[in-house]
Scaffold this motif. Sequence first.
Motif, PDB file in Angstrom:
ATOM      1  N   ASP A 237     -25.008 -87.336  -0.366  1.00 17.18           N
ATOM      2  CA  ASP A 237     -26.005 -86.412  -0.883  1.00 17.18           C
ATOM      3  C   ASP A 237     -27.242 -86.316  -0.033  1.00 17.18           C
ATOM      4  O   ASP A 237     -28.279 -85.887  -0.503  1.00 17.18           O
ATOM      5  CB  ASP A 237     -26.486 -86.881  -2.268  1.00 17.18           C
ATOM      6  N   SER A 238     -27.175 -86.827   1.192  1.00 15.75           N
ATOM      7  CA  SER A 238     -28.429 -86.934   1.915  1.00 15.75           C
ATOM      8  C   SER A 238     -29.007 -85.549   2.171  1.00 15.75           C
ATOM      9  O   SER A 238     -28.316 -84.655   2.613  1.00 15.75           O
ATOM     10  CB  SER A 238     -28.236 -87.685   3.221  1.00 15.75           C
ATOM     11  N   THR A 239     -30.258 -85.443   1.862  1.00 19.45           N
ATOM     12  CA  THR A 239     -30.970 -84.240   2.259  1.00 19.45           C
ATOM     13  C   THR A 239     -31.399 -84.458   3.690  1.00 19.45           C
ATOM     14  O   THR A 239     -31.347 -85.558   4.173  1.00 19.45           O
ATOM     15  CB  THR A 239     -32.212 -84.042   1.383  1.00 19.45           C
ATOM     16  N   THR A 240     -31.825 -83.390   4.340  1.00 16.59           N
ATOM     17  CA  THR A 240     -32.038 -83.543   5.775  1.00 16.59           C
ATOM     18  C   THR A 240     -33.476 -83.423   6.167  1.00 16.59           C
ATOM     19  O   THR A 240     -34.327 -83.219   5.359  1.00 16.59           O
ATOM     20  CB  THR A 240     -31.077 -82.596   6.467  1.00 16.59           C
ATOM     21  N   THR A 241     -33.726 -83.626   7.250  1.00 14.82           N
ATOM     22  CA  THR A 241     -34.672 -83.845   8.301  1.00 14.82           C
ATOM     23  C   THR A 241     -35.578 -82.675   8.640  1.00 14.82           C
ATOM     24  O   THR A 241     -35.277 -81.538   8.364  1.00 14.82           O
ATOM     25  CB  THR A 241     -33.815 -84.188   9.535  1.00 14.82           C
ATOM     26  N   LEU A 242     -36.663 -83.012   9.223  1.00 16.90           N
ATOM     27  CA  LEU A 242     -37.516 -82.120   9.991  1.00 16.90           C
ATOM     28  C   LEU A 242     -38.143 -80.982   9.220  1.00 16.90           C
ATOM     29  O   LEU A 242     -39.314 -80.744   9.330  1.00 16.90           O
ATOM     30  CB  LEU A 242     -36.758 -81.560  11.189  1.00 16.90           C
ATOM     31  N   SER A 243     -37.383 -80.235   8.453  1.00 20.37           N
ATOM     32  CA  SER A 243     -38.086 -79.241   7.668  1.00 20.37           C
ATOM     33  C   SER A 243     -37.277 -79.022   6.406  1.00 20.37           C
ATOM     34  O   SER A 243     -36.078 -79.216   6.383  1.00 20.37           O
ATOM     35  CB  SER A 243     -38.235 -77.943   8.433  1.00 20.37           C
ATOM     36  N   THR A 244     -37.977 -78.640   5.389  1.00 17.35           N
ATOM     37  CA  THR A 244     -37.298 -78.506   4.117  1.00 17.35           C
ATOM     38  C   THR A 244     -36.272 -77.391   4.147  1.00 17.35           C
ATOM     39  O   THR A 244     -35.350 -77.371   3.364  1.00 17.35           O
ATOM     40  CB  THR A 244     -38.329 -78.222   3.012  1.00 17.35           C
ATOM     41  N   ASP A 245     -36.447 -76.440   5.079  1.00 15.10           N
ATOM     42  CA  ASP A 245     -35.498 -75.339   5.063  1.00 15.10           C
ATOM     43  C   ASP A 245     -34.409 -75.464   6.129  1.00 15.10           C
ATOM     44  O   ASP A 245     -33.649 -74.547   6.350  1.00 15.10           O
ATOM     45  CB  ASP A 245     -36.221 -73.992   5.205  1.00 15.10           C
ATOM     46  N   SER A 246     -34.336 -76.606   6.813  1.00 16.85           N
ATOM     47  CA  SER A 246     -33.284 -76.717   7.828  1.00 16.85           C
ATOM     48  C   SER A 246     -31.979 -77.147   7.169  1.00 16.85           C
ATOM     49  O   SER A 246     -31.958 -77.737   6.101  1.00 16.85           O
ATOM     50  CB  SER A 246     -33.689 -77.700   8.916  1.00 16.85           C
ATOM     51  N   THR A 247     -30.889 -76.870   7.853  1.00 19.62           N
ATOM     52  CA  THR A 247     -29.578 -77.134   7.269  1.00 19.62           C
ATOM     53  C   THR A 247     -29.036 -78.465   7.783  1.00 19.62           C
ATOM     54  O   THR A 247     -29.234 -78.791   8.936  1.00 19.62           O
ATOM     55  CB  THR A 247     -28.572 -76.051   7.724  1.00 19.62           C
ATOM     56  N   PRO A 248     -28.335 -79.213   6.947  1.00 20.87           N
ATOM     57  CA  PRO A 248     -27.757 -80.464   7.433  1.00 20.87           C
ATOM     58  C   PRO A 248     -26.750 -80.214   8.553  1.00 20.87           C
ATOM     59  O   PRO A 248     -26.178 -79.141   8.643  1.00 20.87           O
ATOM     60  CB  PRO A 248     -27.051 -81.042   6.201  1.00 20.87           C
ATOM     61  N   ALA A 249     -26.584 -81.237   9.381  1.00 19.22           N
ATOM     62  CA  ALA A 249     -25.645 -81.114  10.495  1.00 19.22           C
ATOM     63  C   ALA A 249     -24.238 -80.871   9.978  1.00 19.22           C
ATOM     64  O   ALA A 249     -23.800 -81.489   9.018  1.00 19.22           O
ATOM     65  CB  ALA A 249     -25.666 -82.393  11.308  1.00 19.22           C
ATOM     66  N   VAL A 250     -23.553 -79.948  10.610  1.00 17.59           N
ATOM     67  CA  VAL A 250     -22.156 -79.701  10.249  1.00 17.59           C
ATOM     68  C   VAL A 250     -21.340 -79.680  11.525  1.00 17.59           C
ATOM     69  O   VAL A 250     -21.870 -79.692  12.621  1.00 17.59           O
ATOM     70  CB  VAL A 250     -21.983 -78.336   9.530  1.00 17.59           C
ATOM     71  N   GLY A 251     -20.058 -79.664  11.371  1.00 14.00           N
ATOM     72  CA  GLY A 251     -19.191 -79.432  12.516  1.00 14.00           C
ATOM     73  C   GLY A 251     -19.060 -80.632  13.426  1.00 14.00           C
ATOM     74  O   GLY A 251     -18.818 -80.493  14.616  1.00 14.00           O
ATOM     75  N   VAL A 252     -19.265 -81.841  12.913  1.00 11.88           N
ATOM     76  CA  VAL A 252     -19.090 -83.025  13.744  1.00 11.88           C
ATOM     77  C   VAL A 252     -17.629 -83.123  14.153  1.00 11.88           C
ATOM     78  O   VAL A 252     -16.731 -83.018  13.334  1.00 11.88           O
ATOM     79  CB  VAL A 252     -19.539 -84.279  12.982  1.00 11.88           C
ATOM     80  N   GLN A 253     -17.420 -83.270  15.430  1.00 13.35           N
ATOM     81  CA  GLN A 253     -16.055 -83.207  15.959  1.00 13.35           C
ATOM     82  C   GLN A 253     -15.791 -84.414  16.851  1.00 13.35           C
ATOM     83  O   GLN A 253     -16.695 -85.179  17.129  1.00 13.35           O
ATOM     84  CB  GLN A 253     -15.917 -81.943  16.791  1.00 13.35           C
TER      85      GLN A 253
ATOM     86  N   ASN B  50     -42.127 -88.157  18.582  1.00 17.81           N
ATOM     87  CA  ASN B  50     -41.087 -88.997  17.950  1.00 17.81           C
ATOM     88  C   ASN B  50     -40.810 -88.403  16.570  1.00 17.81           C
ATOM     89  O   ASN B  50     -41.392 -88.806  15.580  1.00 17.81           O
ATOM     90  CB  ASN B  50     -41.510 -90.474  17.851  1.00 17.81           C
ATOM     91  N   LEU B  51     -39.938 -87.426  16.568  1.00 17.82           N
ATOM     92  CA  LEU B  51     -39.623 -86.748  15.306  1.00 17.82           C
ATOM     93  C   LEU B  51     -38.758 -87.657  14.447  1.00 17.82           C
ATOM     94  O   LEU B  51     -37.940 -88.420  14.954  1.00 17.82           O
ATOM     95  CB  LEU B  51     -38.928 -85.428  15.611  1.00 17.82           C
ATOM     96  N   HIS B  52     -38.989 -87.580  13.155  1.00 15.23           N
ATOM     97  CA  HIS B  52     -38.308 -88.492  12.230  1.00 15.23           C
ATOM     98  C   HIS B  52     -37.130 -87.799  11.578  1.00 15.23           C
ATOM     99  O   HIS B  52     -37.278 -86.718  11.015  1.00 15.23           O
ATOM    100  CB  HIS B  52     -39.287 -88.951  11.150  1.00 15.23           C
ATOM    101  N   VAL B  53     -35.978 -88.437  11.654  1.00 13.76           N
ATOM    102  CA  VAL B  53     -34.813 -87.953  10.915  1.00 13.76           C
ATOM    103  C   VAL B  53     -34.889 -88.621   9.553  1.00 13.76           C
ATOM    104  O   VAL B  53     -34.657 -89.825   9.412  1.00 13.76           O
ATOM    105  CB  VAL B  53     -33.510 -88.312  11.646  1.00 13.76           C
ATOM    106  N   VAL B  54     -35.272 -87.857   8.561  1.00 14.48           N
ATOM    107  CA  VAL B  54     -35.557 -88.415   7.233  1.00 14.48           C
ATOM    108  C   VAL B  54     -34.445 -88.018   6.285  1.00 14.48           C
ATOM    109  O   VAL B  54     -34.165 -86.829   6.098  1.00 14.48           O
ATOM    110  CB  VAL B  54     -36.897 -87.879   6.684  1.00 14.48           C
ATOM    111  N   ARG B  55     -33.835 -89.013   5.695  1.00 15.95           N
ATOM    112  CA  ARG B  55     -32.765 -88.741   4.738  1.00 15.95           C
ATOM    113  C   ARG B  55     -33.189 -89.267   3.371  1.00 15.95           C
ATOM    114  O   ARG B  55     -33.856 -90.294   3.272  1.00 15.95           O
ATOM    115  CB  ARG B  55     -31.482 -89.442   5.183  1.00 15.95           C
ATOM    116  N   GLY B  56     -32.764 -88.539   2.360  1.00 19.36           N
ATOM    117  CA  GLY B  56     -33.071 -88.970   1.004  1.00 19.36           C
ATOM    118  C   GLY B  56     -31.932 -89.813   0.445  1.00 19.36           C
ATOM    119  O   GLY B  56     -30.767 -89.557   0.735  1.00 19.36           O
TER     120      GLY B  56
END
Length: 493
Positions: free
Chosen positions: A3-19, A248-254
């Motif tokens: 359920d992790s919410t993502t990073t950097l901005s509230t309107d950005s989309t979580p990473a997808v397509g990990v291959q 140093n941008l923070h990857v913040v997960r909930g």
Amino acid sequence: MSDSTTTLSTDSTPAVGVQGSPDYRDGGLEFPADFVFGSATASYQIEGAVHEDGRGPSIWDTFSHTPGAIWNDDNGDVADDHYHRLDEDLDLMKTLNLQAYRFSIAWPRIQPTGRGPANQAGLAFYSRLIDGLISRGIRPVATLYHWDLPQALEDEGGWAARSTAEAFGEYARIVGEAFGDRIHTWTTLNEPWCSAYLGYGSGAHAPGMTDPLKALRAVHHLNLAHGLAIQALRGVVTNDPEYSVTLNLHVVRGESADAADAVRQIDALGNRAFTGPMLKGAYPADLLADTAEITDWSFVLDGDLAIIHQPLDVLGVNYYSTNLVRIWDGVSPRQNADGHKDVGGSPWPGASRVEFLVQPGPYTEMGWNIEPAGLEELLLSLRDEFPAQPLMITENGAAFDDSVSLAGDVPAVHDADRVDYLRRHLTAAHRALEQGVDLRGYFVWSLMDNFEWGYGYSKRFGIVRVDYDTLERLPKDSAHWYAQLASTNRLPA
Ligand code: GCO
């Protein structure tokens, strides 16, 4: 971490397509021909020679000589003695096939009190460094500020004072006039998050203050310094350099969907407090609201945001690990595992209801969780939020408890864990490239073991080992591995 919410901005989309391999251990990946492989250092961490050739004291000299401030009471008086071993270190970079070198200029070598005419001996040192890089075919990437503020400016209020930003603009002009025919990339600031919040909020870094108002004033004056410096450089340089800043941008997960507000607050303080003014020309409204009990931000004057909002050729991104947060219930002991040395104060002004949870391992010697997916996620979210902004990874690397093996003909450091860390993060970078991220290069932190701020010499980040008794340099296995990558643009199998 589901359920992790993502990073950097509230309107950005979580990473997808990990291959590819789920553990990010791909080999044989090809990087584009113009992708740059370099390494990074910082002046106070490597130079030593703190009293030489007219250098004035910086806040890190003062802080590191304050009993108890640094592990083992270490300081940067000698560090790697790079100041006296410049030619040897340049030759080392050449043998490692580095295409670029990211170094920082010590402001107190150029202006010992932060104001007034240039100290010629200080300029001469960096001039030799720059010429030495160019003659070896290595691109000079100069950072103007990697935390060594002249102590005299701190005595006038430091980054909490607007006058420091104005002085920084003048320093940038001096350095631009001296080297503005030769620098490939100018970086104004390294990690202003650390300068502001660790320096004036938590107290873990110089000048060691714990004052939330000063921390927020420092945020703005660092942003302003960035804008003033780029304006000053643009006015004097004679070549056609690239301009950048390193964050140093923070990857913040909930921890869960309920943690969205904790993610938002940390994203605002940790990321958007800088990307907002620098890349969008405005402070985020939620940041101002979250910190309203501390300040009304009236230190932001008319015209400041236009100065700060400068087009950047490249945005420098430092990435090491992720953060996991939630809203504290106010009852159980509050977890504080944000990866920074805990010395009492908070580096998160206004976010007293957020707690940072211990994350699953494995960890580096810093106690930071190893999470290459976080780098991919960060790069993708930056692409989504700033599609036209080219990116550069200006720091990534790991401290491990290396040891010297005397088993072979020559001493060696078999740092397999560091090679694995680098491989996994470069795989993440490559995946981002494949998904259309405009990523221009990668700088490993660090060229050599050095003074790791509040942790002194106890944490070794180098791909080259430094023996702190003899100051001898010994390339680790990771250095040989990286040299092969830099010469072939291909991740060794
Ligand atoms: C930073 C600095 C470096 C550190 C490195 C490891 O990112 O904090 O730029 O000076 O040494 O990051 O902590």
